[in-house]
Design an enzyme around this catalytic site. Structure first.
Site, mmCIF file in Angstrom:
data_model
loop_
_atom_site.group_PDB
_atom_site.id
_atom_site.type_symbol
_atom_site.label_atom_id
_atom_site.label_comp_id
_atom_site.label_asym_id
_atom_site.label_seq_id
_atom_site.Cartn_x
_atom_site.Cartn_y
_atom_site.Cartn_z
ATOM 1 N N CYS A 1 -16.372 1.654 0.130
ATOM 2 C CA CYS A 1 -15.015 0.870 0.431
ATOM 3 C C CYS A 1 -14.720 0.809 1.943
ATOM 4 O O CYS A 1 -14.176 -0.156 2.341
ATOM 5 C CB CYS A 1 -13.986 1.163 -0.364
ATOM 6 S SG CYS A 1 -13.648 2.985 -0.091
ATOM 7 N N ARG B 1 -13.232 -8.810 1.006
ATOM 8 C CA ARG B 1 -11.681 -8.453 0.766
ATOM 9 C C ARG B 1 -11.050 -9.828 1.104
ATOM 10 O O ARG B 1 -10.046 -9.812 0.398
ATOM 11 C CB ARG B 1 -11.282 -7.234 1.707
ATOM 12 C CG ARG B 1 -12.052 -5.995 1.353
ATOM 13 C CD ARG B 1 -11.243 -5.420 -0.020
ATOM 14 N NE ARG B 1 -9.852 -5.146 -0.235
ATOM 15 C CZ ARG B 1 -9.242 -4.245 0.591
ATOM 16 N NH1 ARG B 1 -9.765 -3.232 0.829
ATOM 17 N NH2 ARG B 1 -7.872 -4.203 0.488
ATOM 18 N N ASP C 1 -17.197 7.176 -1.728
ATOM 19 C CA ASP C 1 -15.867 6.965 -1.030
ATOM 20 C C ASP C 1 -15.621 8.237 -0.346
ATOM 21 O O ASP C 1 -16.224 9.404 -0.778
ATOM 22 C CB ASP C 1 -14.576 6.426 -2.095
ATOM 23 C CG ASP C 1 -13.341 6.313 -1.376
ATOM 24 O OD1 ASP C 1 -13.429 6.242 -0.093
ATOM 25 O OD2 ASP C 1 -12.265 6.082 -2.066
ATOM 26 N N HIS D 1 -7.274 0.689 -6.730
ATOM 27 C CA HIS D 1 -7.360 -0.112 -5.451
ATOM 28 C C HIS D 1 -7.943 -1.373 -6.064
ATOM 29 O O HIS D 1 -9.092 -1.600 -5.901
ATOM 30 C CB HIS D 1 -8.223 0.632 -4.640
ATOM 31 C CG HIS D 1 -8.216 -0.103 -3.003
ATOM 32 N ND1 HIS D 1 -7.324 -1.081 -2.825
ATOM 33 C CD2 HIS D 1 -8.726 0.368 -2.027
ATOM 34 C CE1 HIS D 1 -7.699 -1.259 -1.449
ATOM 35 N NE2 HIS D 1 -8.224 -0.551 -1.061
ATOM 36 N N ARG E 1 0.844 -1.218 -0.112
ATOM 37 C CA ARG E 1 -0.001 -0.075 0.086
ATOM 38 C C ARG E 1 0.770 1.172 0.151
ATOM 39 O O ARG E 1 1.645 1.514 0.860
ATOM 40 C CB ARG E 1 -0.920 -0.128 1.277
ATOM 41 C CG ARG E 1 -1.601 1.423 1.491
ATOM 42 C CD ARG E 1 -2.665 1.481 2.226
ATOM 43 N NE ARG E 1 -3.848 0.713 1.734
ATOM 44 C CZ ARG E 1 -5.167 0.678 2.439
ATOM 45 N NH1 ARG E 1 -5.291 1.383 3.477
ATOM 46 N NH2 ARG E 1 -6.053 0.055 1.783
ATOM 47 N N GLN F 1 -9.969 -3.993 -3.826
ATOM 48 C CA GLN F 1 -11.120 -3.305 -3.653
ATOM 49 C C GLN F 1 -12.205 -3.515 -4.531
ATOM 50 O O GLN F 1 -13.245 -4.196 -4.268
ATOM 51 C CB GLN F 1 -11.055 -2.035 -3.222
ATOM 52 C CG GLN F 1 -12.289 -1.423 -2.803
ATOM 53 C CD GLN F 1 -12.441 -1.526 -1.449
ATOM 54 O OE1 GLN F 1 -11.896 -1.554 -0.429
ATOM 55 N NE2 GLN F 1 -13.992 -2.205 -1.261
HETATM 56 N N1 CP Z 1 -11.171 -0.290 2.002
HETATM 57 C C1 CP Z 1 -9.934 -0.223 2.383
HETATM 58 O O1 CP Z 1 -8.909 -0.595 1.719
HETATM 59 O O2 CP Z 1 -9.938 -0.286 3.862
HETATM 60 P P1 CP Z 1 -8.534 0.101 4.796
HETATM 61 O O3 CP Z 1 -8.020 1.561 4.311
HETATM 62 O O4 CP Z 1 -9.119 0.136 5.982
HETATM 63 O O5 CP Z 1 -7.477 -0.944 4.449
HETATM 64 N N1 NVA Z 2 -9.787 6.574 -1.673
HETATM 65 C C1 NVA Z 2 -9.468 6.389 -0.280
HETATM 66 C C2 NVA Z 2 -9.779 4.671 -0.303
HETATM 67 C C3 NVA Z 2 -9.304 4.349 1.099
HETATM 68 C C4 NVA Z 2 -9.701 2.744 1.212
HETATM 69 C C5 NVA Z 2 -8.188 6.287 -0.241
HETATM 70 O O1 NVA Z 2 -7.288 6.466 -0.740
HETATM 71 O O2 NVA Z 2 -7.590 6.916 1.079
#
Ligand code: CP
Ligand code: NVA
Length: 318
Positions: free
Chosen positions: A277, A305, A237, A142, A115, A145
């Protein structure tokens, strides 16, 4: 079934950096394995043998609840072991270059999940690691997701083709992966976003190219009601993603007309589902009334997930 098996085999050893890395048949193979894992058609005892003795490195430059817990639980259930590497552990690209980190990890672990802030970081890891790299969220996409979300849509709607998914909010990483996946599987996709917050033009162009194969309609509106009109799925989101904290106050004002509330949901089909999400900022992009309504499937998405990513790890990492 034979096509699915062949498509699944083709994923072995590859990375998943974005939805464009996958063909329609490979996406179907992921959904198929995910369902078998979830419904215990593959027993827990057999699941534990699939990645027995394998190690997953989990690199996090940003916070996480779902991604960390689902990957760590997932690799454990498949017989392997997960190692959490937080921002203070390896300082991606600061303490050591991305290529050096990838070269080191590739000598010790079997799969890497990352990430990161920049998409180029997951590309750099994948180019140098010699083991599969899974994108656990970056500025552009993502993909895990979106895979979990479309599995959730299949569970609730029984199909993907011909449905309309309306994404209301920022044209961000989550919107990008959903749009690309919708185009690949034949789901119509409409985004309703403020002017200046449209999805990336290159991603839209890729999605329109994929949509030529499936007939999916890809639409961009600056009006939330137009996007939500007759939708089967309404998705939102956060308005400020991780890394955009300094813009949060300004965005709050700009995005207020794009809140998913009961009035906006009334534009969708009566049996529409609501998706997010998570994490959700209740009272901003979505009201309690909508996220807590019977139409909301947000915790099914979160659970999926686990299953979808287990399927990804099984197919890439065997
Ligand atoms: N939706 C998602 O990726 O959640 P987190 O940021 O908690 O991993
Ligand atoms: N768009 C959001 C998604 C979090 C799971 C971010 O990048 O923070």
């Amino acid at each position: 079934m034979q096509t699915l098996i062949e498509a699944g085999k083709r994923l072995k050893g590859r990375s998943l950096l974005g939805i464009s890395d996958l063909t329609k048949a490979e996406i179907d193979a992921i959904f198929d394995i995910s369902k078998q894992l979830k419904e215990l058609i593959i027993s827990p005892a057999d699941q534990r043998k699939i990645l027995e003795g394998k190690t997953l490195a989990m690199i996090f430059e940003k916070p996480s609840l779902r991604t960390r817990v689902s990957f760590e639980t997932g690799i454990f259930q498949l017989g392997g072991h997960g190692i959490f590497l937080g921002p203070s552990d390896i300082s991606l690209g600061k303490r050591e270059s991305i290529s050096d980190i990838a070269n080191n990890l590739g000598r010790m672990v079997d799969i890497i999940m990352a990430r990161v802030f920049a998409h180029s970081s997951v590309v750099g890891l994948a180019e140098n690691a010699g083991v599969p790299v899974i994108n656990g969220l970056c500025d552009m996409e993502h993909p895990c997701q979106a895979l979990a979300d479309f599995q959730t849509i299949i569970e609730h709607k029984g199909k993907l083709e011909g449905l309309k998914l309306a994404f209301v909010g920022d044209g961000n990483n989550v919107a990008h992966s959903l749009m690309l996946l919708a185009a690949k599987v034949g789901t119509n996709f409409a985004i309703g976003c403020p002017k200046g917050y449209e999805p990336d033009a290159n991603i839209v162009a890729q999605a329109k190219e994929f949509a030529k194969e499936t007939g999916a309609v890809i639409e961009i509106f600056n009006d939330p009601a137009a996007a939500a009109k007759a939708a089967d799925i309404v998705y939102t989101d956060v308005w400020a993603s991780m890394g955009q904290e300094s813009e949060a106050a300004a965005r709050e004002k700009i995005f207020t007309p794009f809140q998913v509330n009961s009035a906006l949901m009334a534009n969708a089909k009566p049996d529409a589902i609501f998706m997010h999400c998570l994490p959700a900022h209740r009272g901003s992009e979505v009201t309690d009334e909508v996220i807590d309504s019977p139409q909301s499937v947000v915790f099914d998405e979160a659970e999926n997930r686990l299953h979808a990513q287990k399927a990804v790890m099984v197919l890439l990492g065997r």
